[in-house]
Design a protein around this motif. Sequence first.
Motif, mmCIF file in Angstrom:
data_model
loop_
_atom_site.group_PDB
_atom_site.id
_atom_site.type_symbol
_atom_site.label_atom_id
_atom_site.label_comp_id
_atom_site.label_asym_id
_atom_site.label_seq_id
_atom_site.Cartn_x
_atom_site.Cartn_y
_atom_site.Cartn_z
ATOM 1 N N HIS A 151 0.826 -1.216 0.000
ATOM 2 C CA HIS A 151 0.000 0.000 0.000
ATOM 3 C C HIS A 151 0.862 1.269 0.000
ATOM 4 C CE1 HIS A 151 -4.024 -1.726 0.189
ATOM 5 N NE2 HIS A 151 -3.469 -2.705 0.862
ATOM 6 N N ASP A 158 -7.265 -2.139 -2.074
ATOM 7 C CA ASP A 158 -8.193 -3.108 -1.505
ATOM 8 C C ASP A 158 -9.579 -2.713 -1.999
ATOM 9 O OD1 ASP A 158 -6.165 -4.315 -0.079
ATOM 10 O OD2 ASP A 158 -6.605 -3.267 1.789
ATOM 11 N N GLU A 208 -5.853 -13.054 0.193
ATOM 12 C CA GLU A 208 -6.604 -11.802 0.259
ATOM 13 C C GLU A 208 -7.271 -11.540 -1.089
ATOM 14 O OE1 GLU A 208 -4.362 -8.400 1.550
ATOM 15 O OE2 GLU A 208 -3.939 -9.237 3.530
ATOM 16 N N TRP A 210 -9.355 -9.496 -1.978
ATOM 17 C CA TRP A 210 -9.708 -8.090 -2.211
ATOM 18 C C TRP A 210 -8.519 -7.204 -2.580
ATOM 19 C CZ3 TRP A 210 -9.973 -10.605 2.543
ATOM 20 C CH2 TRP A 210 -8.929 -10.310 3.421
ATOM 21 N N HIS A 211 -7.314 -7.711 -2.368
ATOM 22 C CA HIS A 211 -6.122 -6.883 -2.571
ATOM 23 C C HIS A 211 -5.599 -7.044 -4.003
ATOM 24 C CE1 HIS A 211 -2.139 -5.149 -1.018
ATOM 25 N NE2 HIS A 211 -1.816 -5.634 -2.218
HETATM 26 ZN ZN LIG Z 1 -4.335 -4.610 0.815
#
Ligand SMILES: [Zn+2]
Length: 235
Positions: A151, A158, A208, A210-211
């Motif tokens: 990030h 995300d 993950e 969503w990432h």
């Molecule tokens: Zn993330």
Amino acid sequence: MKKSAAVLLTILVMLVSIGALVQISPDNMKIRLKLPESFIKKEKTIKNPEDIMVLVNRRYKLSEDYKPKNMVIPKVKFSNNITAEEKQMRKETADAIEELFNAAKKNSMELYVVSAYRSYETQKGLYEERVSQRGKKEADKYVAEPGSSEHQTGLAVDVTNKLGSKGQLQQDFGQTKEGKWLKSNCHKYGFIIRYPYGKEKITGYNYEPWHIRYVGKKTAEEIFEKDIVLEEMKK
Ligand SMILES: [Zn+2]
């Protein structure tokens, strides 16, 4: 004669052994000791943070003062409790995320940005908060240590659906209509699912769904087709 030959042979053997341990690095011609993996200090500071192919993980870390240039806020929907800082992302990422979200919309789906850019300090705060709540071992499973979060590059985003935009991100997102669509389509817009299921040992992070991470269309296509992760691209 025989004795000097034996001495010569001994010296030769010694030189060969040293040669196996010593490596001349071509970039700076400095002699470095080539030691087994376990002897090498695991963490390395990234020297090409502006490269859209930059590899950031638990081993390759960004410096404390790195902040990407030309960050913008895309014209997309954001989840309820996103901060002003997290709405920012690099221009390349912002253009691509607008394209991606518009494509989702054409397929009757709404996507939301939960978090994009996070500074070193923000990540440090998140990490330390989790450590104090759950201890270091648990925190390491879910929150990246400062410097090791993508990030901080402005290239990671995300995302979630309408339900997720009101609450917390969950692994269930991968099972939703939006999560499935994202997995099979984000490469067309230059993104990869950065931490896929089953690749935890290579990425160092839990699954993950969503990432997503911007790498450009060509690389994203390749990673998708070969079913690999960014770490495997570097080899
Ligand atoms: Zn993330």
